[in-house]
Design a protein around this motif. Structure first.
Motif, short mmCIF file in Angstrom:
data_model
loop_
_atom_site.label_atom_id
_atom_site.label_comp_id
_atom_site.label_asym_id
_atom_site.label_seq_id
_atom_site.Cartn_x
_atom_site.Cartn_y
_atom_site.Cartn_z
N ASP A 1 0.84 -1.20 0.00
CA ASP A 1 0.00 0.00 0.00
C ASP A 1 0.88 1.25 0.00
OD1 ASP A 1 -2.24 -1.62 0.11
OD2 ASP A 1 -2.54 -1.36 2.28
N ALA A 2 1.96 1.23 0.77
CA ALA A 2 2.87 2.38 0.83
C ALA A 2 3.57 2.60 -0.51
CB ALA A 2 3.90 2.17 1.94
N GLN A 3 3.96 1.50 -1.19
CA GLN A 3 4.58 1.64 -2.51
C GLN A 3 3.59 2.26 -3.49
OE1 GLN A 3 5.98 -2.39 -3.15
NE2 GLN A 3 8.09 -1.76 -2.74
N ARG A 4 2.35 1.81 -3.46
CA ARG A 4 1.33 2.39 -4.36
C ARG A 4 1.09 3.86 -4.06
NH1 ARG A 4 -1.69 -2.17 -2.76
NH2 ARG A 4 -1.15 -3.91 -4.07
N PHE A 5 1.01 4.21 -2.79
CA PHE A 5 0.79 5.60 -2.40
C PHE A 5 1.95 6.47 -2.88
CE2 PHE A 5 0.84 9.26 0.37
CZ PHE A 5 -0.50 9.59 0.49
N PHE A 6 3.18 6.01 -2.65
CA PHE A 6 4.36 6.77 -3.06
C PHE A 6 4.42 6.89 -4.58
CE2 PHE A 6 9.00 7.27 -3.80
CZ PHE A 6 9.17 8.47 -3.12
N ALA A 7 4.17 5.81 -5.28
CA ALA A 7 4.21 5.81 -6.75
C ALA A 7 3.21 6.81 -7.31
CB ALA A 7 3.95 4.42 -7.30
N ASN A 8 2.02 6.88 -6.71
CA ASN A 8 1.01 7.82 -7.20
C ASN A 8 1.40 9.27 -6.94
OD1 ASN A 8 -0.67 5.91 -8.36
ND2 ASN A 8 -1.75 5.54 -6.44
N PRO B 1 1.92 9.91 -11.14
CA PRO B 1 0.51 9.54 -11.25
C PRO B 1 0.24 8.80 -12.57
CG PRO B 1 0.74 11.85 -10.65
CD PRO B 1 2.11 11.35 -11.01
N GLY B 2 -0.64 7.87 -12.51
CA GLY B 2 -1.01 7.14 -13.71
C GLY B 2 -0.94 5.65 -13.51
N GLY B 3 -1.00 4.94 -14.61
CA GLY B 3 -1.03 3.49 -14.57
C GLY B 3 0.34 2.87 -14.48
N ILE C 1 5.94 -0.43 -8.37
CA ILE C 1 7.36 -0.67 -8.15
C ILE C 1 8.19 -0.19 -9.34
CG2 ILE C 1 7.43 -3.06 -9.00
CD1 ILE C 1 9.22 -3.65 -6.54
N VAL C 2 7.68 -0.35 -10.55
CA VAL C 2 8.40 0.09 -11.74
C VAL C 2 8.45 1.62 -11.78
CG1 VAL C 2 8.41 0.11 -14.27
CG2 VAL C 2 7.90 -2.01 -13.03
N ARG C 3 7.34 2.26 -11.45
CA ARG C 3 7.33 3.73 -11.43
C ARG C 3 8.32 4.26 -10.40
NH1 ARG C 3 1.55 5.63 -10.53
NH2 ARG C 3 1.16 3.55 -9.72
N ILE C 4 8.41 3.60 -9.24
CA ILE C 4 9.36 4.04 -8.22
C ILE C 4 10.79 3.81 -8.70
CG2 ILE C 4 10.20 3.68 -5.86
CD1 ILE C 4 7.28 2.85 -5.15
N TRP C 5 11.06 2.66 -9.29
CA TRP C 5 12.42 2.40 -9.81
C TRP C 5 12.84 3.46 -10.81
CZ3 TRP C 5 11.52 -3.45 -11.07
CH2 TRP C 5 11.67 -4.21 -9.91
N CYS C 6 11.95 3.75 -11.76
CA CYS C 6 12.29 4.73 -12.80
C CYS C 6 12.56 6.10 -12.19
CB CYS C 6 11.17 4.82 -13.83
SG CYS C 6 11.04 3.36 -14.87
N TRP C 7 11.76 6.50 -11.23
CA TRP C 7 11.95 7.80 -10.58
C TRP C 7 13.24 7.80 -9.76
CZ3 TRP C 7 12.14 9.29 -5.42
CH2 TRP C 7 12.04 10.66 -5.19
N ASN C 8 13.44 6.76 -8.96
CA ASN C 8 14.64 6.65 -8.13
C ASN C 8 15.92 6.65 -8.96
OD1 ASN C 8 15.68 5.66 -5.22
ND2 ASN C 8 16.76 4.48 -6.77
#
Length: 102
Positions: A52-59, A63-65, A69-76
Motif C-alpha cells: 500500500d505504501a509503494q502504491r501511495f508513493f508511486a502515485n 501519477p497514472g497506470g 514498483i516500476v514507477r518508483i524504480w524509474c523515478w529513483n
C-alpha cells in the motif's frame, strides 16, 4: 507489535536511506547495506502495508497506470535524482499519508 500505517512505513523507509551511503540507484540495493526507494519501503514493513505504501508513493511521484514498483524504480534511478531528494519525497509522502489518515 502494533500495526503500522502507510505513513509510518514511508517514514521508516526515509530513515533507512537517509544516512550517507545507504541510498542506491540501478540495482535496488543490498538488503541491510543500501536501498533504493522501493526496496526501502518494502524493508520498512514487508507485508501488505508495504505494498500500500509503494502504491501511495508511486502515485505521488508518477501519477497514472503501471506497476507501482516500476514507477518508483524509474523515478529513483533518474540520473539527476539525489539521495536528499528521495528522502525528502518519502517524508513528504509520509506527511501526506498521515493527513489523509493512511
Amino acid at each position: 507489535m502494533s500495526a503500522l500505517s502507510v505513513a509510518d512505513v514511508l517514514e521508516r523507509a526515509a530513515d533507512l536511506i537517509e544516512p550517507e551511503g545507504k541510498w542506491t540507484q540501478k540495482n535496488g540495493g543490498v538488503r541491510g547495506v543500501c536501498w533504493c526507494a522501493s526496496t526501502a519501503i518494502g524493508a520498512a514493513h514487508p507485508d501488505g502495508i508495504a505494498l500500500d505504501a509503494q502504491r501511495f508513493f508511486a502515485n505521488l511521484i508518477s501519477p497514472g497506470g503501471g506497476l507501482a514498483i516500476v514507477r518508483i524504480w524509474c523515478w529513483n534511478d533518474a540520473p539527476e535524482r539525489t539521495q536528499a531528494e528521495v528522502v525528502a519525497k518519502l517524508r513528504e509522502a509520509a506527511a501526506l499519508a498521515r493527513e489523509q489518515g493512511k
